[in-house]
Scaffold this active site. Structure first.
Site, PDB file in Angstrom:
ATOM      1  N   GLU A  39     -12.837   3.717  -7.388  1.00 25.79           N
ATOM      2  CA  GLU A  39     -12.228   2.729  -6.221  1.00 25.79           C
ATOM      3  C   GLU A  39     -12.679   3.733  -5.198  1.00 25.79           C
ATOM      4  O   GLU A  39     -13.110   3.725  -4.172  1.00 25.79           O
ATOM      5  CB  GLU A  39     -11.697   2.287  -6.327  1.00 25.79           C
ATOM      6  CG  GLU A  39     -11.237   0.985  -6.957  1.00 25.79           C
ATOM      7  CD  GLU A  39     -12.355   0.445  -6.535  1.00 25.79           C
ATOM      8  OE1 GLU A  39     -12.111   0.165  -5.199  1.00 25.79           O
ATOM      9  OE2 GLU A  39     -12.450  -0.637  -7.501  1.00 25.79           O
ATOM     10  N   TYR A  72      -6.459  -2.470  -0.070  1.00 21.02           N
ATOM     11  CA  TYR A  72      -7.156  -2.391  -0.967  1.00 21.02           C
ATOM     12  C   TYR A  72      -7.699  -2.079  -2.026  1.00 21.02           C
ATOM     13  O   TYR A  72      -7.522  -2.350  -3.164  1.00 21.02           O
ATOM     14  CB  TYR A  72      -8.555  -2.389   0.066  1.00 21.02           C
ATOM     15  CG  TYR A  72      -9.751  -2.476  -1.316  1.00 21.02           C
ATOM     16  CD1 TYR A  72     -10.160  -3.674  -1.126  1.00 21.02           C
ATOM     17  CD2 TYR A  72     -10.415  -0.604  -1.777  1.00 21.02           C
ATOM     18  CE1 TYR A  72     -11.373  -4.010  -2.292  1.00 21.02           C
ATOM     19  CE2 TYR A  72     -11.242  -1.372  -2.586  1.00 21.02           C
ATOM     20  CZ  TYR A  72     -11.329  -2.693  -3.160  1.00 21.02           C
ATOM     21  OH  TYR A  72     -12.496  -2.819  -4.014  1.00 21.02           O
ATOM     22  N   ASP A 104     -11.657  -5.861   1.483  1.00 19.87           N
ATOM     23  CA  ASP A 104     -12.713  -4.799   2.190  1.00 19.87           C
ATOM     24  C   ASP A 104     -13.929  -5.196   2.696  1.00 19.87           C
ATOM     25  O   ASP A 104     -13.392  -6.592   3.168  1.00 19.87           O
ATOM     26  CB  ASP A 104     -13.291  -3.947   0.733  1.00 19.87           C
ATOM     27  CG  ASP A 104     -13.893  -4.537  -0.163  1.00 19.87           C
ATOM     28  OD1 ASP A 104     -14.453  -6.274  -0.535  1.00 19.87           O
ATOM     29  OD2 ASP A 104     -14.558  -3.545  -0.789  1.00 19.87           O
TER      30      ASP A 104
END
Ligand code: SF4
Length: 343
Positions: free
Chosen positions: A42, A127, A145
């Site tokens: 991520e 997020y 996002d």
């Protein structure tokens, strides 16, 4: 005629999950439930394309060198930055190391399992915490996002600016309603992200192949999402110089907020007539379009380098962390002079 019904979260969630079961892509971070490995992916993907992270081997190299928080926590920062080199936005690499140190020192090496615990780690926002908890633990944690914001604005046909407080609140509320209605939050959040990446694209969304199309309210998808602030790209010129001597190449270590600890060619002082140009290239960083000029040295430095600069032996250049535009420029100049380093 425009559909005036409010989209049904359960129908959308189930349609997306069914679509993903057939069309979902297989990435290494989707084959694991290790929250550390998922967080690494991520962080890498925050500002970087999936193709760069995968095809150029960044994720594989990182996981091979730092397979867990224990190895990352004790690594030398220069090596951490070197392994990250080429991805840019080096703060992300530093955050990952700080996160690993926190997990080791405060959580006994066990990655936090709750949304609050993950959210409290350095560099982790709403997020990222939602992504880690849903992918690692199948927790019903929402994510928003850029891709998700675009999909949700279009499905709800909502022109509220996505960068406004109200717009963000609406997006998070919708994302939460969807993930809570899903059969598997892990599958659903992956599907939502993938829909934004592959079907509901910024330009030319492929509505004809979209699993959400029967529930989507917009009739003008490319007009959404709306942003209140436009990014203005500024052109800047950066002049540096290349000097080589018996001790190696003259370099400068950066101390600015963004690139602290990284090395670069020394800045060229302002001169009425700059020395000869050895190399010129262009690159983009955040909102800047940079025209990078590498010049011959303004004057020959002696054995004692000018203040703030260091002679770096050629054999040590490869291990030094260096922003990739400088690495490429340095390689190009060294190649002109019959030296070659790895890109
Ligand atoms: S129907 Fe079109 S606009 Fe709506 S979610 Fe699908 S791709 Fe996006």
């Amino acid at each position: 005629m425009k559909n005036v019904l409010e989209p049904n979260p359960a129908k959308i969630a189930h349609a997306l999950e069914a679509w993903f079961a057939v069309s979902g892509r297989d990435y290494p971070w989707r084959q694991t439930t290790d929250p550390y490995a998922i967080l690494v992916s991520e962080m890498m993907l925050q500002q970087t394309q999936i193709s760069t992270v995968l095809d150029r081997g960044y994720y594989a190299r990182w996981m091979e060198r730092f397979p867990n928080t224990a190895t990352l926590a004790v690594a030398d920062e220069a090596e951490v930055l070197r392994v990250w080199e080429g991805l840019g936005y080096y703060r992300r690499a530093r955050f990952l190391q700080q996160m690993a140190q926190r997990v080791e020192s405060e959580h006994g090496g066990v990655f936090p399992a709750t949304l609050e615990g993950v959210r409290a780690l350095p560099g982790v926002g709403d997020y990222t915490a939602g992504a880690v908890c849903s992918f690692a633990h199948d927790a019903a944690a929402p994510i928003v996002d850029g891709n998700v914001a675009r999909v949700l604005s279009r499905v709800w046909d909502d022109a509220t600016p996505v960068d406004s407080r109200e717009g963000m609140a609406r997006l998070w509320k919708r994302s939460r309603a969807l993930v809570e209605a899903a059969k598997s939050p892990r599958v659903f959040n992956s599907a939502l992200m993938e829909l934004g990446q592959t079907i509901c694209r910024v330009s030319a969304p492929n509505c004809g192949s979209c699993p959400v199309q029967p529930h989507c309210l917009t009739r003008d998808p490319t007009s959404l999402p709306v942003k209140s602030k436009q990014t203005v790209i500024t052109a800047v010129t950066e002049r540096v110089y290349f000097q080589i001597g018996v001790e190696g190449v003259l370099l400068q270590q950066e101390s600015g907020k963004r690139r602290t600890g990284l090395w670069k060619l020394p800045e060229l002082p302002a001169l009425p007539k700059p020395p000869a140009v050895l190399h010129r290239s262009k690159y983009t960083i955040t909102r800047y379009k940079v025209d990078l000029w590498v010049h011959a040295p303004p004057e020959k430095a002696g054995a004692a380098p000018p203040e703030g600069l260091q002679w770096i032996p050629l054999a040590k250049l490869e291990a030094l962390p260096m922003p990739s535009p400088y690495r490429k420029a340095l390689n190009a100049v060294l190649a002109q002079q019959d030296f070659q380093l790895k890109a």
